[in-house]
Design an enzyme around this catalytic site. Structure first.
Site, PDB file in Angstrom:
ATOM      1  N   SER A 151    -117.422 125.162  -1.584  1.00  0.00           N
ATOM      2  CA  SER A 151    -117.482 126.601  -1.324  1.00  0.00           C
ATOM      3  C   SER A 151    -116.215 127.213  -1.900  1.00  0.00           C
ATOM      4  CB  SER A 151    -117.524 126.855   0.193  1.00  0.00           C
ATOM      5  OG  SER A 151    -117.178 128.201   0.489  1.00  0.00           O
ATOM      6  N   TYR A 164    -115.156 125.608   9.192  1.00  0.00           N
ATOM      7  CA  TYR A 164    -115.855 125.615   7.893  1.00  0.00           C
ATOM      8  C   TYR A 164    -114.853 125.517   6.730  1.00  0.00           C
ATOM      9  CZ  TYR A 164    -119.190 127.115   4.276  1.00  0.00           C
ATOM     10  OH  TYR A 164    -119.989 127.189   3.149  1.00  0.00           O
TER      11      TYR A 164
HETATM   12  P1  NAD Z   1    -128.923 126.566   4.433  1.00  0.00           P
HETATM   13  O1  NAD Z   1    -128.647 126.784   5.864  1.00  0.00           O
HETATM   14  O2  NAD Z   1    -130.194 127.074   3.865  1.00  0.00           O
HETATM   15  O3  NAD Z   1    -128.812 125.035   4.038  1.00  0.00           O
HETATM   16  C1  NAD Z   1    -128.100 124.066   4.753  1.00  0.00           C
HETATM   17  C2  NAD Z   1    -128.971 122.836   4.811  1.00  0.00           C
HETATM   18  O4  NAD Z   1    -128.246 121.768   5.444  1.00  0.00           O
HETATM   19  C3  NAD Z   1    -130.242 123.067   5.631  1.00  0.00           C
HETATM   20  O5  NAD Z   1    -131.362 122.586   4.903  1.00  0.00           O
HETATM   21  C4  NAD Z   1    -130.015 122.237   6.882  1.00  0.00           C
HETATM   22  O6  NAD Z   1    -131.191 121.716   7.448  1.00  0.00           O
HETATM   23  C5  NAD Z   1    -129.144 121.132   6.312  1.00  0.00           C
HETATM   24  N1  NAD Z   1    -128.432 120.401   7.368  1.00  0.00           N
HETATM   25  C6  NAD Z   1    -127.692 120.921   8.379  1.00  0.00           C
HETATM   26  N2  NAD Z   1    -127.249 119.934   9.175  1.00  0.00           N
HETATM   27  C7  NAD Z   1    -127.709 118.766   8.636  1.00  0.00           C
HETATM   28  C8  NAD Z   1    -127.602 117.411   8.998  1.00  0.00           C
HETATM   29  N3  NAD Z   1    -126.909 117.023  10.078  1.00  0.00           N
HETATM   30  N4  NAD Z   1    -128.206 116.478   8.229  1.00  0.00           N
HETATM   31  C9  NAD Z   1    -128.928 116.844   7.131  1.00  0.00           C
HETATM   32  N5  NAD Z   1    -129.056 118.106   6.748  1.00  0.00           N
HETATM   33  C10 NAD Z   1    -128.467 119.068   7.495  1.00  0.00           C
HETATM   34  O7  NAD Z   1    -127.686 127.225   3.673  1.00  0.00           O
HETATM   35  P2  NAD Z   1    -127.219 127.107   2.153  1.00  0.00           P
HETATM   36  O8  NAD Z   1    -126.532 128.366   1.855  1.00  0.00           O
HETATM   37  O9  NAD Z   1    -128.328 126.678   1.279  1.00  0.00           O
HETATM   38  O10 NAD Z   1    -126.101 125.978   2.245  1.00  0.00           O
HETATM   39  C11 NAD Z   1    -126.122 124.798   1.471  1.00  0.00           C
HETATM   40  C12 NAD Z   1    -124.702 124.355   1.187  1.00  0.00           C
HETATM   41  O11 NAD Z   1    -124.072 125.338   0.364  1.00  0.00           O
HETATM   42  C13 NAD Z   1    -123.821 124.201   2.423  1.00  0.00           C
HETATM   43  O12 NAD Z   1    -122.991 123.052   2.256  1.00  0.00           O
HETATM   44  C14 NAD Z   1    -122.992 125.469   2.407  1.00  0.00           C
HETATM   45  O13 NAD Z   1    -121.752 125.297   3.047  1.00  0.00           O
HETATM   46  C15 NAD Z   1    -122.821 125.666   0.912  1.00  0.00           C
HETATM   47  N6  NAD Z   1    -122.438 127.037   0.531  1.00  0.00           N
HETATM   48  C16 NAD Z   1    -123.322 128.073   0.648  1.00  0.00           C
HETATM   49  C17 NAD Z   1    -122.911 129.337   0.256  1.00  0.00           C
HETATM   50  C18 NAD Z   1    -123.825 130.520   0.318  1.00  0.00           C
HETATM   51  O14 NAD Z   1    -123.363 131.634   0.027  1.00  0.00           O
HETATM   52  N7  NAD Z   1    -125.074 130.376   0.652  1.00  0.00           N
HETATM   53  C19 NAD Z   1    -121.622 129.546  -0.218  1.00  0.00           C
HETATM   54  C20 NAD Z   1    -120.761 128.474  -0.314  1.00  0.00           C
HETATM   55  C21 NAD Z   1    -121.177 127.218   0.055  1.00  0.00           C
END
Ligand code: NAD
Length: 265
Positions: A151, A164
């Site tokens: 991130s 986080y």
């Molecule tokens: P999201 O909530 O759609 O995806 C997160 C996924 O992780 C979900 O599918 C959830 O079921 C899974 N998950 C949670 N706990 C888990 C566990 N114990 N075991 C297996 N899977 C698990 O959100 P996203 O935005 O798609 O996030 C995906 C990644 O991207 C994350 O690591 C998040 O920190 C990172 N991220 C997202 C953004 C953004 O703006 N969306 C920005 C920076 C980083």
């Protein structure tokens, strides 16, 4: 530029929503067989796998909690059972449990660290063991590729989200250290650091008035979409990035350029 992944096998953790969904879809479109890992709800992962299979690709859905060693072993075991190898890991699973420092419970701290950081450690460890066990395959220049989902908060402090931000700062040093440790074996480890990408993790922050405020932090003037990240994952997994090792690709519309400093400071 040819970012094909034919004959390769990819595991995408948290692959049934948001960024993981886009990575799964795009890795499959590039020719990889994809294992869509999900945590608790099988249906979206099964639907995604079915839609990939319907389009002539290869995919399965496999449940498992990435913070549990036994679940990670089972995820890799089921992958080998279905496709016989692992070439690409997208360690994407992550969560937020936000609170001010003085209100954050130990449970909130530990839950986020155990999924975001320990989960990526366990999956990376299992992937490297598997890459070594299976040896060179005639599908890629690298022995294996790992993509850690970090991130912008691996470098931008984030008040109210200490768990986080600490997890993502940890991913940066974990990724670099693993990359340094395994590069000599032909394994490439890199990260993607998304900025603000509209997904379930941040719906309330990316819509309406809050979305407008957020745009002020993004020099490129738009909130990202999951496909922006999926494309970077395909490139990092492909031989097109074969000399890219231990790097973080920021997919953030310039958020890490600190636009608040334009005309100030
Ligand atoms: P999201 O909530 O759609 O995806 C997160 C996924 O992780 C979900 O599918 C959830 O079921 C899974 N998950 C949670 N706990 C888990 C566990 N114990 N075991 C297996 N899977 C698990 O959100 P996203 O935005 O798609 O996030 C995906 C990644 O991207 C994350 O690591 C998040 O920190 C990172 N991220 C997202 C953004 C953004 O703006 N969306 C920005 C920076 C980083």
């Amino acid at each position: 530029m040819d970012c094909r992944l034919d004959g390769q096998v990819a595991i995408v953790t948290g692959g049934s929503s948001g960024l993981g969904y886009a990575c799964s879809e795009q890795l499959a479109a590039a020719g990889a067989a994809v294992v869509v890992n999900y945590h608790s709800h099988p249906e979206p992962a099964e639907d995604l796998a079915a839609s990939i299979n319907d389009k002539g690709g290869r995919a399965i859905a496999v449940g498992g909690d990435v913070s549990k060693e036994a679940d990670v072993a089972e995820l890799f075991g089921e992958t080998l059972g279905a496709f016989g190898a692992v070439d690409i890991l997208v360690a994407n699973s992550g969560m937020q449990k936000d609170a001010a420092l003085t209100e954050m419970t130990l449970d909130q701290w530990e839950a986020v660290l155990s999924v975001n950081l320990t989960g990526q450690f366990l999956c990376a460890q299992a992937a490297v063991r598997q890459f070594e066990r299976q040896g060179r395959r005639d599908v890629s220049r690298a022995l294996g590729k790992i993509i850690c989902m970090s991130s912008v908060h691996q470098v931008i402090p984030w008040a109210g989200h200490v768990n986080y931000a600490a997890s993502k700062g940890g991913i940066m040093m974990m990724m670099q250290t693993i990359a340094q440790e395994v590069a000599g074996k032909g394994i490439r480890v890199n990260s993607i650091a998304p900025g603000a990408i509209r997904t379930a993790i941040n719906e309330t922050e990316t819509e309406g008035e809050k979305g407008e405020q957020l745009l002020k932090l993004i020099p490129y003037g738009r909130i990202g979409v999951a496909e922006d990240v999926g494309k970077a994952a395909v490139w990092l997994a492909s031989d097109q990035s074969d000399y890219v090792v231990g790097t973080t690709i920021f997919v953030d519309g310039g958020m890490t350029l600190y636009p608040a400093f334009r005309g100030n400071g």
